[in-house]
Design a protein around this motif. Structure first.
Motif, mmCIF file in Angstrom:
data_model
loop_
_atom_site.group_PDB
_atom_site.id
_atom_site.type_symbol
_atom_site.label_atom_id
_atom_site.label_comp_id
_atom_site.label_asym_id
_atom_site.label_seq_id
_atom_site.Cartn_x
_atom_site.Cartn_y
_atom_site.Cartn_z
ATOM 1 N N VAL A 23 0.859 -1.179 0.000
ATOM 2 C CA VAL A 23 0.000 0.000 0.000
ATOM 3 C C VAL A 23 0.900 1.234 0.000
ATOM 4 O O VAL A 23 1.663 1.446 0.947
ATOM 5 C CB VAL A 23 -0.931 0.023 1.231
ATOM 6 N N PRO A 24 0.863 2.053 -1.057
ATOM 7 C CA PRO A 24 1.724 3.248 -1.081
ATOM 8 C C PRO A 24 1.302 4.235 -0.003
ATOM 9 O O PRO A 24 0.153 4.242 0.452
ATOM 10 C CB PRO A 24 1.491 3.810 -2.490
ATOM 11 N N ARG A 68 -1.960 6.092 -0.072
ATOM 12 C CA ARG A 68 -3.206 5.346 0.103
ATOM 13 C C ARG A 68 -3.376 4.799 1.527
ATOM 14 O O ARG A 68 -4.379 4.139 1.824
ATOM 15 C CB ARG A 68 -3.276 4.173 -0.891
ATOM 16 N N LEU A 69 -2.406 5.046 2.400
ATOM 17 C CA LEU A 69 -2.531 4.564 3.771
ATOM 18 C C LEU A 69 -3.715 5.224 4.466
ATOM 19 O O LEU A 69 -3.984 6.420 4.278
ATOM 20 C CB LEU A 69 -1.255 4.866 4.563
ATOM 21 N N VAL A 70 -4.391 4.430 5.294
ATOM 22 C CA VAL A 70 -5.474 4.964 6.123
ATOM 23 C C VAL A 70 -5.277 4.621 7.595
ATOM 24 O O VAL A 70 -5.931 5.204 8.456
ATOM 25 C CB VAL A 70 -6.853 4.447 5.648
ATOM 26 N N ASP A 71 -4.401 3.685 7.906
ATOM 27 C CA ASP A 71 -4.154 3.272 9.281
ATOM 28 C C ASP A 71 -3.478 4.416 10.037
ATOM 29 O O ASP A 71 -2.384 4.849 9.676
ATOM 30 C CB ASP A 71 -3.258 2.029 9.283
ATOM 31 N N GLY A 80 -1.601 -3.234 4.989
ATOM 32 C CA GLY A 80 -1.174 -4.288 4.072
ATOM 33 C C GLY A 80 -1.799 -5.640 4.350
ATOM 34 O O GLY A 80 -1.842 -6.501 3.459
ATOM 35 N N ALA A 81 -2.283 -5.837 5.575
ATOM 36 C CA ALA A 81 -2.988 -7.078 5.915
ATOM 37 C C ALA A 81 -4.485 -6.960 5.681
ATOM 38 O O ALA A 81 -5.210 -7.940 5.847
ATOM 39 C CB ALA A 81 -2.719 -7.449 7.375
ATOM 40 N N LEU A 95 -9.062 0.275 0.160
ATOM 41 C CA LEU A 95 -7.627 0.055 0.069
ATOM 42 C C LEU A 95 -7.329 -0.572 -1.285
ATOM 43 O O LEU A 95 -8.155 -1.326 -1.816
ATOM 44 C CB LEU A 95 -7.138 -0.875 1.185
ATOM 45 N N PRO A 96 -6.175 -0.300 -1.862
ATOM 46 C CA PRO A 96 -5.909 -0.810 -3.207
ATOM 47 C C PRO A 96 -5.689 -2.320 -3.224
ATOM 48 O O PRO A 96 -5.168 -2.907 -2.265
ATOM 49 C CB PRO A 96 -4.629 -0.072 -3.618
#
Length: 544
Positions: free
Chosen positions: A385-386, A389-392, A407-408, A430-431
């Motif tokens: 995930v670039p 695009r992160l949301v965490d 990523g999980a 998420l992508p």
């Protein structure tokens, strides 16, 4: 190698469905989207229950779907007794329960009892006044004389575990995000309200609860500062510098869990499992599950955060949960929504498909419950995930030292050739990792040698071999990365052997044993156990 297996013990718990169960975790946001908004939903879970049932598992654990502003993607609950519109409705949940039960699947839901969202009605009332009915339902404290926070406690997601609230003129505590204020479970009224929420879902037919971060559920009322940890170890957050003696892990938690167990026992003995993370996880898991009046099971992060799968690591877990008198029942998981996927952490340059099959066989042979995270049956690697695009929130705050959980949580790939791999008809939240597309379910259904078919076979092995599901476990002598143990129950005795290393290791099958299951054996040389090999053997006079 000479192996003598002892006489197998009788099964002391034949009627407990959950003991030795295989449970499949669904993270609803990323499982299946039916309304085209890019976010998975409860109807999507219901539509895919046939797939889950086809794996042969006993139940499904659903991550939170409650009303939430989604600052921590559902782990910030604004209403414990309703479904967030992004996931559907209570009617959708009822339909999910009905379909799951028709398929013979139990449903376990997440209860987040250490904190709520700051949008919860309880917190709105609590912050309004120091004298209201819910004034002390959360952890409030005055500033020190210099205006600084009441203690040195740090939050998991970086920064102090205290946020100033001008309305009350006090700080409130939060072990995680500021938007996740800490409940004050020292108050009986708070415990009562949480038990009412659990009762609501039991009456709707759920079969159990997973308790999120339950060792964070109580604090030291004296607000004693945490001492520093000795130097050393990886530290990416202020939280990592402290010995968390006082903002979590309080003895009163056990008494609350006893109240919860009494409630679940009154509703058909619903299953309870605690998530416990931290430096004292083993001791806390045992305290939370000891005897017959606390939780049924608990799991920690022994495997979830381990950077490599080594024989010593497995031995550590077996030794900690050896089945001695009064000890509870463990649960094990290699991946979940909070940890990087196991195949990416552990393959270490080896064939990920082969490694995934060995890891699945190992999980199916351990004593305890086995949790499979969505996508493990497809051997999905950690999604890339670039940053943009992160949301965490943890990943964003600590980038790049903490890569976070996104990523999980990338979408499940269902159909390789469809847009977004069949997860949704629009861009997902998420992508989709391009590496996941060729691992999609439809491709693996067509390949008898796929990880999907291997997962079904290995789950069936556990279900048809009671010694694997509920039997005793005893480590046997072995060297290096070769791991040997025996499982036994009701006259059934099995020998399990694994080579967790990168190279072939000396090993000879003992005489008088036949193969029940094997993975990654290939054309092994005599006297050699190939890397990533796994075997389950039975005495030839007890084949079945």
């Amino acid at each position: 190698m000479s192996v003598t297996l002892p006489t197998a013990a009788a099964d002391p718990h034949p009627a407990e469905w959950w003991r030795g169960a295989v449970i499949y975790q669904v993270y609803p946001r990323s499982f299946a989207d039916t309304n085209g908004d890019g976010v998975g939903d409860l109807p999507g879970v219901t539509a895919r229950l046939d797939h889950i049932a086809s794996l042969g598992v006993d139940g499904v654990w659903l991550s939170p779907f409650f009303t939430s502003p989604m600052k921590d993607f559902g782990y910030d609950v604004a209403d414990y007794c309703d479904v967030d519109p992004v996931f559907g409705t209570l009617a959708d949940f009822d339909a999910l329960i009905a379909r799951a039960h028709a398929l013979g699947l139990k449903i376990i839901i997440d209860l987040v009892f250490a904190h709520t969202s700051d949008q919860h009605a309880w917190f709105a009332e609590s912050r309004r006044s120091r004298t209201g009915d819910k004034a002390d339902w959360y952890v409030w404290a005055d500033a020190k004389p210099d205006g600084s926070p009441p203690s040195n406690w740090q939050s998991v997601f970086a920064g102090p575990a205290w946020t100033w609230d001008a309305r009350r003129g006090q700080y409130y505590m939060h072990n995680f995000l500021p938007e996740q204020p800490q409940l004050n479970l020292h108050r009986a009224e708070v415990q009562d309200a949480l038990l009412d929420a659990a009762r609501f879902w039991l009456q709707r037919g759920v079969d159990g609860f997973r308790l999120d971060a339950i060792n964070f559920a109580m604090h030291d009322p004296a607000l004693t500062d945490n001492p520093p940890l000795p130097p050393g170890g990886k530290r990416t957050r202020p939280f990592d510098f402290q010995d968390k003696l006082h903002n979590q892990s309080q003895p009163g938690i056990v008494h609350f869990l006893m109240r919860l167990r009494a409630l679940t026992d009154s509703h058909g003995r619903a299953f309870t499992v605690a998530e416990v993370v931290g430096d004292r996880a083993d001791a806390e898991m045992k305290a939370f599950t000891a005897g017959h009046d606390r939780l049924n099971s608990a799991y920690g992060f022994l495997y979830l955060y381990a950077p490599a799968l080594r024989a010593a690591l497995v031995r550590q877990g077996v030794a900690a949960w050896d089945g001695c008198a009064g000890q509870g029942w463990p649960s094990w998981t290699c991946s979940n929504h909070d940890a990087p996927r196991a195949v990416s952490r552990w393959a270490e340059g080896r064939d990920p498909r082969a490694f995934a099959e060995m890891a699945m066989l190992l999980l199916m042979t351990l004593r305890g419950n086995a949790f499979i995270y969505q996508g493990e049956e497809l051997a999905l690697p950690q999604g890339e995930v670039p940053f943009e695009r992160l949301v965490d929130p943890e990943a964003i705050a600590n980038w790049p030292q903490t890569l976070g959980r996104d990523g999980a949580r990338t979408p499940m790939p269902w159909r390789a050739d469809e847009p977004f791999a069949g997860f949704s008809t629009t861009e997902p939240w998420l992508p989709l990792d391009p590496r996941h597309r060729p691992l999609a379910l439809d491709r693996q259904e067509q390949d008898p040698a796929s990880m999907l078919h291997a997962t079904r076979r290995l789950v069936a092995l556990r279900k048809t071999r009671p010694a694997l599901a509920r039997g005793e476990m005893r480590l046997l002598d072995s060297a290096g990365e070769v791991l040997c143990f025996e499982r036994s129950l009701n006259g059934e005795r099995l020998l399990c052997v694994f080579n967790l290393g990168h190279d072939a290791a000396p090993w000879t099958r003992p005489s008088g044993f036949s193969v029940v299951e094997q993975v990654n054996i290939g054309s092994a040389s005599p006297g050699q156990l190939p890397p990533m090999a796994g075997l389950v053997l039975a005495p030839e006079d007890a084949r079945g």
